[in-house]
Design a protein around this motif. Structure first.
Motif, PDB file in Angstrom:
ATOM      1  N   LYS A 228     -35.078 -15.578  17.771  1.00 50.33           N
ATOM      2  CA  LYS A 228     -34.159 -15.528  18.906  1.00 50.33           C
ATOM      3  C   LYS A 228     -34.880 -15.933  20.192  1.00 50.33           C
ATOM      4  O   LYS A 228     -34.415 -16.791  20.948  1.00 50.33           O
ATOM      5  CB  LYS A 228     -33.569 -14.121  19.041  1.00 50.33           C
ATOM      6  CG  LYS A 228     -32.411 -14.117  19.991  1.00 50.33           C
ATOM      7  CD  LYS A 228     -31.676 -12.794  20.040  1.00 50.33           C
ATOM      8  CE  LYS A 228     -30.545 -12.920  21.023  1.00 50.33           C
ATOM      9  NZ  LYS A 228     -30.579 -12.021  22.131  1.00 50.33           N
ATOM     10  N   HIS A 232     -34.655 -19.317  22.599  1.00 44.05           N
ATOM     11  CA  HIS A 232     -34.445 -19.217  24.046  1.00 44.05           C
ATOM     12  C   HIS A 232     -35.508 -20.060  24.772  1.00 44.05           C
ATOM     13  O   HIS A 232     -35.198 -20.840  25.669  1.00 44.05           O
ATOM     14  CB  HIS A 232     -34.519 -17.761  24.475  1.00 44.05           C
ATOM     15  CG  HIS A 232     -34.484 -17.553  25.958  1.00 44.05           C
ATOM     16  ND1 HIS A 232     -33.416 -17.955  26.722  1.00 44.05           N
ATOM     17  CD2 HIS A 232     -35.392 -17.021  26.816  1.00 44.05           C
ATOM     18  CE1 HIS A 232     -33.679 -17.663  28.002  1.00 44.05           C
ATOM     19  NE2 HIS A 232     -34.869 -17.113  28.083  1.00 44.05           N
ATOM     20  N   GLY A 235     -34.852 -23.740  24.340  1.00 50.70           N
ATOM     21  CA  GLY A 235     -33.748 -24.149  25.206  1.00 50.70           C
ATOM     22  C   GLY A 235     -34.236 -24.354  26.636  1.00 50.70           C
ATOM     23  O   GLY A 235     -33.848 -25.307  27.306  1.00 50.70           O
ATOM     24  N   TYR A 296     -31.470 -24.655  18.476  1.00 52.82           N
ATOM     25  CA  TYR A 296     -30.882 -23.551  19.249  1.00 52.82           C
ATOM     26  C   TYR A 296     -29.369 -23.656  19.373  1.00 52.82           C
ATOM     27  O   TYR A 296     -28.742 -22.835  20.021  1.00 52.82           O
ATOM     28  CB  TYR A 296     -31.555 -23.403  20.618  1.00 52.82           C
ATOM     29  CG  TYR A 296     -31.502 -24.607  21.535  1.00 52.82           C
ATOM     30  CD1 TYR A 296     -30.315 -25.036  22.111  1.00 52.82           C
ATOM     31  CD2 TYR A 296     -32.667 -25.316  21.842  1.00 52.82           C
ATOM     32  CE1 TYR A 296     -30.270 -26.120  22.950  1.00 52.82           C
ATOM     33  CE2 TYR A 296     -32.632 -26.421  22.685  1.00 52.82           C
ATOM     34  CZ  TYR A 296     -31.429 -26.816  23.238  1.00 52.82           C
ATOM     35  OH  TYR A 296     -31.388 -27.897  24.064  1.00 52.82           O
ATOM     36  N   ARG A 299     -26.740 -19.829  17.906  1.00 52.40           N
ATOM     37  CA  ARG A 299     -27.732 -18.877  18.370  1.00 52.40           C
ATOM     38  C   ARG A 299     -28.110 -17.880  17.272  1.00 52.40           C
ATOM     39  O   ARG A 299     -28.619 -16.805  17.552  1.00 52.40           O
ATOM     40  CB  ARG A 299     -27.217 -18.169  19.607  1.00 52.40           C
ATOM     41  CG  ARG A 299     -26.978 -19.105  20.747  1.00 52.40           C
ATOM     42  CD  ARG A 299     -26.435 -18.391  21.949  1.00 52.40           C
ATOM     43  NE  ARG A 299     -27.421 -17.492  22.545  1.00 52.40           N
ATOM     44  CZ  ARG A 299     -27.170 -16.239  22.877  1.00 52.40           C
ATOM     45  NH1 ARG A 299     -25.999 -15.736  22.650  1.00 52.40           N
ATOM     46  NH2 ARG A 299     -28.087 -15.507  23.437  1.00 52.40           N
TER      47      ARG A 299
END
Lengths: 333, 133
Positions: A228, A232, A235, A296, A299
């Motif tokens: 996760k 992030h 991204g 990504y 999600r």
């Protein structure tokens, strides 16, 4: 009052403000030229600085650096002022507008009301030009906007005195002295050498070596931080590469445009060749962004670890290409 | 990138009619600029980041309701801030601001300090103390 100021949209705010202010004073300098002469191209991973809860990676020189280097290299003198007190800052701004002098301002993005909400983050190194005032409304030429816009006195004060990293402190600047004739040749050569030196710096966080370091980190993130967080971070990397202002491909396209212009200025065929090579490298950065976005996109936390390896390998390939590129560029000038 | 390849995907920019400038080469290999309405890879990255913030705000709100943190943390997240940014706005040390996250400490804050937070978030002290109003 309103100063007769022509707004030109640019990709990046800092180049844009410099280019627009130069044009206002009768010197035609394109945005890529400002970016190139300011040695704007860079890659730097800043491990101790977190932006939006992700490590900061920048594709350009420090805010203000492009501006300073450009001014120094072409021999334009700028007056710059910072203020402790908002009233004094406003008074100085008004005084300048009174004598028909459009000024550049450094501002925070978060309270810029004319930006789409999604783009309003706490980033304090945005630049714009104020070119007039009607009652309590300031006329604004923000180079990343298509057209001119306005801010109220209260809004302007808020963005001029935004807080946090790179707090603008009312920072205001305008050119005061110009050379008789703009001589770009020497400045271009000096700037290209500077960029090559930066990109080939023997420091693990800077330039080509920085790209390799980040590639290594991307391999480690999914295991170390969980997918996760890794997504992030990934991204955020793409956002810093492509978000408003880079002109695409993490400034690589603007730099290629600069090399093309420089080749004409210097009569150097080699630079034209290198310009198209830089364009190809820019395309590779775009490909990297596309592949990273596939990771990504959803999600979900279930991602095969292999895909991170793939994008990391892609980055390493880009790093190798850039290494070869800047070695060639160094020899070409 | 070729001028004709400059992406024109739908994005959040559309809400304000803003178009970005992209550098690309035309048919003759010369550099030129082209407007872009958006590009999917970065639109996804941006909307993910927005989602992330929404989640952080929701978590903070739940924590305030459970009396685990003070409304300051909720408003901080709501305004996309982090600790260094908020500390800089109210002119306090980071550890002080962090301490103000404790509900017990928050209750005892001076009205002067509360006003500073309220000004930062552009709300009244009343709103600062009660997040649901």
């Amino acid at each position: 009052m309103e100063i007769d100021f022509t707004h030109h949209q640019s990709a990046h705010c800092e180049n844009g403000v410099v280019s627009n202010l130069m044009k206002h004073n009768g010197f035609t300098v394109s945005e890529p030229m400002v970016f190139g002469i300011g040695s704007g191209l860079l890659y730097c991973y800043i491990p101790f600085l977190m932006v939006n809860h992700a490590p900061a990676i920048t594709y350009r020189a420090m805010p203000g650096a492009i501006f300073n280097r450009f001014a120094k290299r072409v021999g334009v003198k700028f007056k710059r002022e910072k203020f402790k007190n908002a009233k004094a800052a406003k008074a100085r701004l008004d005084a300048n507008l009174e004598r028909d002098n459009p000024v550049g301002l450094q501002v925070g993005v978060y309270n810029l009301t004319y930006f789409p909400d999604e783009y309003r983050f706490h980033f304090n190194a945005h630049n714009l030009v104020v070119y007039g005032k009607q009652d309590d409304i300031y006329l604004i030429s923000d180079p990343v906007m298509e057209t001119v816009t306005t801010l109220t006195a209260k809004e302007l004060e808020k963005v001029r005195f935004a807080k946090g990293a790179f707090a603008p402190k009312g920072h205001m600047y305008y050119p005061i002295a110009f050379p008789k004739e703009l001589k770009l040749e020497k400045a271009i050569v000096k700037a290209i050498k500077h960029t090559c030196r930066d990109m080939l710096a023997p420091v693990p966080y800077v330039g080509v070596k920085g790209v390799k370091t980040v590639a290594g980190l991307i391999r480690k993130w999914p295991e170390k931080k969980g997918t996760k967080t890794a997504n992030h971070y990934l991204g955020q990397i793409v956002r810093m590469q492509e978000e408003i202002g880079t002109g695409g491909g993490g400034f690589r396209y603007i730099y290629a445009a600069f090399l093309q212009e420089a080749s004409k200025q210097l009569g150097n065929e080699k630079l034209l060749e290198l310009s198209s090579e830089m364009t190809q490298i820019g395309d590779l950065w775009r490909d990297f962004a596309v592949d990273a976005s596939r990771i990504y996109r959803n999600r979900s936390t279930k991602v095969v670890i292999d895909v991170y390896d793939d994008v990391a390998t892609q980055l390493e390939m880009i790093a190798n290409k850039e290494e070869a590129f800047f070695k060639k560029l160094k020899k070409a000038v | 990138m070729k001028k004709s390849d400059v992406p024109q995907d739908e994005s959040n920019l559309a809400s304000t009619n803003l178009r970005e400038l992209c550098y690309a080469v035309d048919e003759n290999g010369d550099y030129t600029t082209e407007h872009t309405t958006g590009w999917d890879p970065k639109t996804i990255a941006l909307s993910n980041a927005i989602e992330e913030i929404k989640e952080r705000v929701a978590t903070a709100k739940a924590k305030v309701r459970a009396n685990e943190t003070s409304p300051i943390e909720y408003y901080m997240e709501l305004h996309k801030m982090d600790l260094p940014v908020l500390a800089s706005y109210v002119g306090a040390w980071k550890w002080c601001v962090k301490r103000h996250f404790k509900p017990s400490v928050f209750k005892k804050l001076s009205s002067k300090m509360l006003q500073k937070y309220a000004d930062t978030f552009d709300i009244t002290i009343e709103e600062l103390q009660h997040i649901d109003t």
